[in-house]
Design an enzyme around this catalytic site. Structure first.
Site, PDB file in Angstrom:
ATOM      1  CG  ASP A   1      24.196  41.729  -6.972  1.00 30.24           C
ATOM      2  OD1 ASP A   1      23.084  42.288  -7.092  1.00 30.24           O
ATOM      3  OD2 ASP A   1      24.730  41.508  -5.874  1.00 30.24           O
TER       4      ASP A   1
ATOM      5  CG  ASP B   1      20.603  46.633  -8.289  1.00 28.87           C
ATOM      6  OD1 ASP B   1      19.767  45.801  -8.702  1.00 28.87           O
ATOM      7  OD2 ASP B   1      20.778  46.895  -7.088  1.00 28.87           O
TER       8      ASP B   1
ATOM      9  CG  ASP C   1      36.691  47.817 -16.721  1.00 29.91           C
ATOM     10  OD1 ASP C   1      36.353  46.870 -17.458  1.00 29.91           O
ATOM     11  OD2 ASP C   1      37.875  48.163 -16.581  1.00 29.91           O
TER      12      ASP C   1
ATOM     13  CE1 TYR D   1      28.535  38.731  -4.686  1.00 29.39           C
ATOM     14  CE2 TYR D   1      26.307  38.454  -5.486  1.00 29.39           C
ATOM     15  CZ  TYR D   1      27.414  39.243  -5.299  1.00 29.39           C
ATOM     16  OH  TYR D   1      27.408  40.548  -5.715  1.00 29.39           O
TER      17      TYR D   1
ATOM     18  CE  LYS E   1      39.004  44.366 -14.619  1.00 30.06           C
ATOM     19  NZ  LYS E   1      38.963  45.686 -15.268  1.00 30.06           N
TER      20      LYS E   1
END
Ligand code: NAD
Length: 361
Positions: free
Chosen positions: A251, A255, A227, A146, A195
């Site tokens: 992020d 959620d 994942d 970001y 990852k």
């Protein structure tokens, strides 16, 4: 002991929920022998209406001089509010991004707790939930994808977009240390999510987390691919204590974790810098659809206030007392409309604040 708190009520339901959090904090102070001095600070739409900008330099200075910042939520109805006719840098949310940057808030903490009494709100099956779960998602907030370099170019008539994901070892080390410190205050387990089978940034993440882990022999830690973590959150959420991860993975996973609790009005959050300083706010938005009706759930903000006591003021006993009071209120059958179920007693925002304050002991 006296502490200075910057209070950003914000927009929508913000002023209503912050008032209840202050009521509960003051009661905790009475019981545990400290006082809190609040300075009201305008941010978001409330600041645009008065100053024409979502955050002033004076507001930033007040926050910097405080021991911590307690915030409601900012923003209005994004389709109808005149604030959203302004250019993006003048809109309410720009104030929050600017404040996070000015205060160097690089660590975001979002607890996802499923209370025994609210199990009905969880979309997962009973045998998965057991007697509830309690995890903390620790997300790096100021680096990664970001904040990396980005551009869109056109090559031979074809548009191409680039976003770069970079982390240096210092950025990883400071968030990893924070994650292990928080685990020491909880169940002493860290799951570091990356990852590393694909990304160089993740391989460096893993290496630095392993170095940091050596300083915390009491904490058990594991690495998990993002994942797999997304699957494990719905397969067996009870396995997690602290989930430590980079900006974009955090992020998405935070959620997901909050949705498995099923109750948006119950979810607290904190953003911390390298010192004890932090900004504490509910995970939800300003809910303009229900503002001013005394029906908003103040519990997420009250639990954020408990985090403020624990992480910025080291008033752990007072924080425990607030969390216990919230549990007690739920056990006693009181609910705001968003978490209401059959046979329970529905109460408004103010009454919920009163009931929690009364139960602090
Ligand atoms: P929202 O979280 O404000 O509301 C989503 C839904 O949840 C609404 O139906 C609302 O009534 C309900 N809800 C939220 N909090 C509640 C509470 N405490 N009690 C009961 N019900 C509650 O999300 P949104 O509608 O997408 O956004 C509204 C505004 O909030 C927008 O301007 C958005 O940009 C802003 N926002 C601000 C923050 C922040 O300040 N950090 C975060 C998210 C959204």
């Amino acid at each position: 002991m006296n502490y200075k708190i910057a209070a950003i009520a914000g927009d929508g339901i913000g002023p209503e929920i912050v008032a209840e959090a202050r009521k509960v904090l003051d009661k905790a102070g009475e019981k545990f022998g400290f006082t809190l001095d609040y300075t009201d600070v305008l941010m978001g739409g409330a600041s645009i209406d008065v100053h024409g900008v979502p955050l002033t330099d004076e507001a930033i200075e007040i926050c910097k001089k405080s021991d911590a910042v307690l915030m409601g939520s900012i923003g209005g109805n994004t389709s109808t509010s005149p604030w959203y006719k302004l250019e993006p840098s003048k809109r309410p949310e720009a104030g929050l991004l600017a404040l996070r940057k000015a205060l160097n808030l690089f660590a975001n903490l979002r607890p996802a707790v499923l209370y025994e009494q609210l199990k009905g709100a969880c979309p997962l099956r009973d045998e998965i939930i057991g007697d509830g779960f309690d995890m903390m998602i620790m997300r790096e907030l100021t680096g990664g994808l970001y904040f990396g370099e980005r551009k869109t170019v056109e090559e031979n008539g074809v548009k191409k977009a680039y976003d770069s994901l970079t982390y240096d070892e210092n950025e990883i080390r400071r968030i990893a240390k924070r994650g292990f410190d928080i685990a020491m205050k909880r169940n002493k387990k860290v799951t570091s999510v990356d990852k590393a089978n694909v990304l160089d940034s993740s391989r460096l993440w893993r290496q630095v987390v392993e170095e940091v882990a050596k300083d915390y022999p009491e904490v058990t830690y594991e690495h998990m691919l993002v994942d797999n973590c997304a699957m494990q959150l719905v397969r067996d959420p009870k396995q997690f204590d602290v989930i430590l991860t980079e900006n974009m993975f955090g992020d998405i996973l935070s959620d997901e974790a909050s949705m498995v609790t099923g109750s948006i009005g119950m979810l607290a959050s904190a953003s911390l810098n390298e010192t004890k300083f932090g900004l504490y706010e509910p995970s939800h938005g300003s809910a303009p659809d229900i503002a001013g009706q005394d029906i908003a759930n103040p519990i997420a903000t009250i639990l954020s206030a408990a985090m403020l006591l624990r992480f910025s003021l080291d008033q752990d006993k007072a924080a425990d007392a607030i969390e216990a009071a919230v549990k007690k209120v739920l056990e006693d059958g009181y609910r705001t409309i968003d978490i209401m179920s059959e046979g329970k007693t529905q109460v408004g925002t103010k009454k919920m604040g009163d009931l929690i304050a009364e139960r602090i002991s």
